[in-house]
Design a protein around this motif. Structure first.
Motif, PDB file in Angstrom:
ATOM      1  N   THR A 137       0.828  -1.293  -0.119  1.00 39.06           N
ATOM      2  CA  THR A 137      -0.013   0.099  -0.080  1.00 39.06           C
ATOM      3  C   THR A 137       0.948   1.258  -0.130  1.00 39.06           C
ATOM      4  N   TYR A 138       1.740   1.163   0.753  1.00 43.66           N
ATOM      5  CA  TYR A 138       2.695   2.437   0.779  1.00 43.66           C
ATOM      6  C   TYR A 138       3.531   2.459  -0.272  1.00 43.66           C
ATOM      7  N   ASP A 139       4.019   1.545  -0.840  1.00 41.39           N
ATOM      8  CA  ASP A 139       4.986   1.785  -2.035  1.00 41.39           C
ATOM      9  C   ASP A 139       4.275   1.966  -3.262  1.00 41.39           C
ATOM     10  N   ILE A 140       2.807   1.711  -3.429  1.00 38.84           N
ATOM     11  CA  ILE A 140       1.939   2.055  -4.575  1.00 38.84           C
ATOM     12  C   ILE A 140       1.586   3.730  -4.501  1.00 38.84           C
ATOM     13  N   MET A 141       1.388   3.921  -3.013  1.00 39.16           N
ATOM     14  CA  MET A 141       0.812   5.277  -3.054  1.00 39.16           C
ATOM     15  C   MET A 141       2.061   6.183  -3.160  1.00 39.16           C
ATOM     16  N   ARG A 142       3.189   5.992  -2.720  1.00 41.01           N
ATOM     17  CA  ARG A 142       4.586   6.553  -2.925  1.00 41.01           C
ATOM     18  C   ARG A 142       4.803   6.861  -4.313  1.00 41.01           C
ATOM     19  N   ALA A 143       4.591   5.651  -4.878  1.00 47.72           N
ATOM     20  CA  ALA A 143       5.112   6.031  -6.480  1.00 47.72           C
ATOM     21  C   ALA A 143       3.942   6.635  -7.576  1.00 47.72           C
ATOM     22  N   THR A 144       2.802   6.650  -6.817  1.00 47.93           N
ATOM     23  CA  THR A 144       1.672   7.338  -7.545  1.00 47.93           C
ATOM     24  C   THR A 144       1.541   8.839  -7.321  1.00 47.93           C
ATOM     25  N   GLY A 145       2.376   9.263  -6.400  1.00 52.59           N
ATOM     26  CA  GLY A 145       2.205  10.606  -6.106  1.00 52.59           C
ATOM     27  C   GLY A 145       1.106  10.835  -5.092  1.00 52.59           C
ATOM     28  N   ALA A 146       0.734   9.680  -4.385  1.00 53.43           N
ATOM     29  CA  ALA A 146      -0.357  10.108  -3.101  1.00 53.43           C
ATOM     30  C   ALA A 146       0.198  10.732  -2.135  1.00 53.43           C
ATOM     31  N   ALA A 147       1.432  10.772  -1.852  1.00 55.01           N
ATOM     32  CA  ALA A 147       1.786  11.412  -0.642  1.00 55.01           C
ATOM     33  C   ALA A 147       1.460  12.869  -0.551  1.00 55.01           C
ATOM     34  N   GLN A 148       1.450  13.224  -1.951  1.00 49.14           N
ATOM     35  CA  GLN A 148       0.902  14.826  -1.867  1.00 49.14           C
ATOM     36  C   GLN A 148      -0.638  14.893  -1.870  1.00 49.14           C
ATOM     37  N   MET A 149      -1.260  13.870  -1.939  1.00 50.70           N
ATOM     38  CA  MET A 149      -2.789  14.152  -2.030  1.00 50.70           C
ATOM     39  C   MET A 149      -3.218  14.180  -0.574  1.00 50.70           C
ATOM     40  N   ARG A 150      -4.408  14.286  -0.587  1.00 48.50           N
ATOM     41  CA  ARG A 150      -5.319  14.495   0.862  1.00 48.50           C
ATOM     42  C   ARG A 150      -5.876  13.074   1.109  1.00 48.50           C
ATOM     43  N   GLY A 151      -5.467  12.356   2.025  1.00 45.41           N
ATOM     44  CA  GLY A 151      -6.066  11.044   2.354  1.00 45.41           C
ATOM     45  C   GLY A 151      -6.174  10.629   3.882  1.00 45.41           C
TER      46      GLY A 151
END
Length: 257
Positions: free
Chosen positions: A136-150
């Protein structure tokens, strides 16, 4: 008032008394609820319910366990749903390795697709992650989700993983498990995390808190969660209610009433 940030009132468990329960929430101290889509069908139902009740909002998305139904053709409905006035987030989406079906490649494909869609539409995301922390963490980091609101809904990992998501500015969804005798890991997370990154949730009809564990859950049970959080953090129940209500309004981009 309490904000239930994650519920499933479209579930068949509420078929016999749905309106009665929803109509009783405000008198029971529940100010707002977000009903979360978990499939194409439940997303449609969540939106219909949100349009019926002023205090109810919806999220549109496909849960990992239901991604086997997705095709290039029918996925377009989620994009359409995000344009609807009472849809406030994309979710719930993510990975669930507790079950073998659908396979992990299918789950990952549609998790990524929904993350990219959320980024494109600038929508908050509701993440489901079960027994799949690192992927979960790796996919989110790779897709730019770290910059999203979640928000990581029904957070089930330890303080170390919590810290990684909190560092991104994410919220953690806290519900009935905090009252379970075997919920020690979550209790550690609640003590550790800042209150201004906490959302309260039921995931109803699932995960009823003690003393109603094993029974059908509803937003009315969130008072038990508030009490448990207040005791763990050494603060008042009023503070827990007020801050988490403000958090949910900020996350879902709703005005505070």
């Amino acid at each position: 008032m309490i904000f239930d940030s994650h519920a499933h009132y479209d579930d068949e468990a509420f078929d016999e008394d749905r309106d009665e329960i929803l109509s009783s929430l405000r008198a029971g101290g529940i100010g707002r609820v977000v009903n979360i889509g978990a499939s194409l069908e439940t997303t449609r139902k969540a939106i219909a319910l949100a349009e019926q009740y002023p205090f109810l909002f919806a999220a549109a998305g496909v849960h990992p366990s239901d991604t086997g139904e997705l095709t290039e053709d029918n996925f377009s409905y989620i994009e359409e749903a995000l344009q609807m006035p009472k849809v406030v987030a994309l979710g719930e989406i993510g990975l669930d390795y507790h079950w073998d079906e659908p396979g992990r490649p299918v789950q990952k494909k549609w998790f990524e697709r929904q993350l990219f869609l959320a980024g494109e539409k600038k929508m908050p995301i509701v993440i489901h992650s079960r027994e799949a922390a690192q992927d979960t963490y790796d996919i989110m980091r790779a897709t730019g989700a770290a910059q999203m609101r979640g928000v990581i809904h029904c957070f089930s990992y330890g303080p170390e993983m919590a810290g990684k998501f909190l560092d991104w500015g994410y919220y953690l969804g806290i519900g009935g498990v905090i009252t379970f005798s075997n919920g020690k890991k979550l209790k550690e997370v609640v003590k550790y995390m800042p209150l201004d990154q906490m959302l309260l949730e039921t995931d109803c009809p699932y995960l009823s808190p003690v003393p109603n564990r094993g029974k059908r859950n509803s937003s009315l049970n969130l008072h038990y969660v508030v009490k448990a959080v207040a005791e763990l953090k050494g603060i008042s129940e009023e503070t827990v209610e007020r801050v988490t209500y403000e958090n949910a309004c900020r996350f879902y981009r709703l005005d505070t009433e």
